[in-house]
Scaffold this active site. Structure first.
Site, PDB file in Angstrom:
ATOM      1  N   ASP A 138      26.298 -26.418  22.239  1.00 25.48           N
ATOM      2  CA  ASP A 138      26.551 -26.606  20.812  1.00 25.48           C
ATOM      3  C   ASP A 138      25.302 -26.451  19.943  1.00 25.48           C
ATOM      4  OD1 ASP A 138      28.119 -27.205  18.548  1.00 25.48           O
ATOM      5  OD2 ASP A 138      27.633 -29.320  18.667  1.00 25.48           O
ATOM      6  N   CYS A 198      47.659 -21.574  11.287  1.00 30.16           N
ATOM      7  CA  CYS A 198      46.397 -22.278  11.042  1.00 30.16           C
ATOM      8  C   CYS A 198      45.844 -21.958   9.660  1.00 30.16           C
ATOM      9  CB  CYS A 198      45.377 -21.943  12.126  1.00 30.16           C
ATOM     10  SG  CYS A 198      45.008 -20.178  12.304  1.00 30.16           S
ATOM     11  N   CYS A 202      45.488 -24.874   6.534  1.00 31.59           N
ATOM     12  CA  CYS A 202      44.139 -25.381   6.229  1.00 31.59           C
ATOM     13  C   CYS A 202      44.142 -26.094   4.873  1.00 31.59           C
ATOM     14  CB  CYS A 202      43.130 -24.242   6.219  1.00 31.59           C
ATOM     15  SG  CYS A 202      41.428 -24.793   5.855  1.00 31.59           S
ATOM     16  N   CYS A 218      35.228 -26.287   4.584  1.00 29.91           N
ATOM     17  CA  CYS A 218      35.930 -26.865   5.738  1.00 29.91           C
ATOM     18  C   CYS A 218      35.811 -28.394   5.721  1.00 29.91           C
ATOM     19  CB  CYS A 218      35.331 -26.302   7.027  1.00 29.91           C
ATOM     20  SG  CYS A 218      36.028 -27.007   8.539  1.00 29.91           S
ATOM     21  N   CYS A 244      38.203 -32.580  11.353  1.00 31.30           N
ATOM     22  CA  CYS A 244      39.571 -32.226  10.951  1.00 31.30           C
ATOM     23  C   CYS A 244      40.201 -31.414  12.069  1.00 31.30           C
ATOM     24  CB  CYS A 244      39.547 -31.420   9.655  1.00 31.30           C
ATOM     25  SG  CYS A 244      41.179 -30.872   9.090  1.00 31.30           S
ATOM     26  N   CYS A 251      48.780 -25.212  15.766  1.00 32.44           N
ATOM     27  CA  CYS A 251      48.764 -23.996  16.586  1.00 32.44           C
ATOM     28  C   CYS A 251      49.803 -24.049  17.697  1.00 32.44           C
ATOM     29  CB  CYS A 251      47.370 -23.814  17.189  1.00 32.44           C
ATOM     30  SG  CYS A 251      47.247 -22.392  18.299  1.00 32.44           S
TER      31      CYS A 251
END
Length: 388
Positions: A138, A198, A202, A218, A244, A251
């Protein structure tokens, strides 16, 4: 044994050993530069869609040879995490709760993935003493998703997640650059088809196109910021404290997928769906003791406290008026005072109105004062409407 056969056999043995190492999926990618990705990232930057949390050097993000001497292959791994709470505590009047995104349930995934990568490295070292690796999770320079996609762990979904038919997008990703010439896997074909659920779902329209995310819109990013948020954003945050999951929960690929086989990733219900009011005054020590082992703690308590204030306003939780007034009057942080004013304005009532009137007279921070004045104006407008 031919050299090529040696590496193919090692790869096959590695795949067979994955489960014993606590890894759900392993794939191999070439260590060639990610040329197409670099062009995408350049355009992403030009449009101002970066979050600011990324590695700023685009060459390092897309060229493994800048991170590792003579890279031969990149091993990508995936570990599945849970998506459902069994018998979760109820959020109800007088005991409202927030929610932390699934990717932060259980032990910090950085720790878990580093452990798995370390085990994989030890396994490889036993078989190849000359092994060299550079592992990343990450926070490394490379794009985890780009590596995973090239390694065949999944396809790039329209929600910008790596999607896997078996595991869905409920997966953590990590990789290690190596000096081993392992044969690469083939990327998977796109499995999203014409589906746009998706993008349609959003909350802030941050998914501006298939596989295109405006990070600054986002909610997952916004819940991790520490400053003031706009009214529209706060309304759409709802009771989210961190992250979130909307683009994943809607999905179809993720339907009925929930992974419980990694004990350290299982959620503590009281931590991932906590009562909101106690968060308003939680101290640094208690926060670290309770939440320090979770990845959501990386930004400290301030964003989560601010989001708890927002959630109480979105719930219009009248029983929390006194607690919010305490924040408005006593919290040393302007962002907390201004956000508390916003929430009091949403809840309304004489007690909230009186507190706002008193606060605006003594507020010294200009931005917090603006939020107080806006809350007062909103309450006055509501009173006028009710009197008509």
């Amino acid at each position: 044994m031919k050299d090529g056969d040696r590496w193919m056999r090692l790869k096959e043995e590695m795949l067979d050993a994955a489960a014993s190492l606590g890894i759900d999926k392993i794939g191999v990618a070439s260590a060639d530069p990610f040329i197409e990705l670099k062009q995408i990232l350049i355009r992403h930057r030009e449009l101002g869609r970066e979050s600011g949390f990324e590695e700023p050097d685009l060459d390092k993000r897309t060229n493994p040879s800048l991170l590792f001497d003579s890279p031969q292959s990149i091993i990508a791994i995936a570990i599945a995490y849970p998506s459902k709470l069994v018998d979760p505590p109820k959020s109800e009047p007088g005991a409202r709760r927030g929610i932390i995104a699934r990717a932060s349930w259980g032990q910090d995934y950085h720790t878990v993935l580093r452990d798995r990568l370390s085990k994989l490295e030890a396994w490889l070292k036993e078989r190849v003493p000359e092994l060299r690796v550079e592992s990343m999770v990450d926070t490394g320079a490379l794009s985890d998703r780009a590596v995973a996609e090239r390694a065949g762990l999944g396809w790039g979904g329209k929600n910008c997640m790596i999607m896997n038919d078996e595991l869905g997008s409920w997966i953590y990703l990590g990789e290690m650059i190596t000096n081993l010439p392992l044969p690469p896997d083939k990327p998977l074909a796109d499995g999203c088809g014409e589906c746009t659920k998706c993008i349609d779902a959003c909350p802030t329209g941050a998914l501006v196109g298939p596989g295109q995310l405006d990070s600054k819109r986002c909610i997952s990013f916004l819940t991790q910021t520490k400053g003031f948020l706009e009214d529209e954003v706060m309304r759409k945050i709802g009771n989210r404290l961190y992250g979130c999951d909307t683009c994943q929960t809607v999905c179809p690929v993720n339907r009925r997928k929930n992974w419980t086989h990694h004990p350290e990733l299982q959620p503590d219900h009281e931590l991932v769906k906590p009562l909101l009011v106690p968060l308003l005054t939680i101290g640094n020590r208690e926060f670290k003791e309770r939440y320090g082992s979770m990845s959501s703690a990386w930004r400290g308590k301030k964003p989560i406290q601010r989001n708890a204030v927002i959630a109480l306003g979105n719930f219009k939780e009248k029983s929390a008026v006194g607690d919010l007034i305490g924040v408005l009057q006593d919290d040393p942080r302007p962002v907390m005072r201004g956000t508390a004013a916003w929430s009091l304005g949403k809840i309304g009532g004489e007690e909230a109105e009186a507190a706002l009137q008193a606060a605006v007279l003594k507020e010294t921070d200009e931005e917090a004062k603006v939020y107080i004045e806006r809350a007062m104006a909103e309450m006055a407008e509501c009173s006028e409407m009710e009197s008509i």
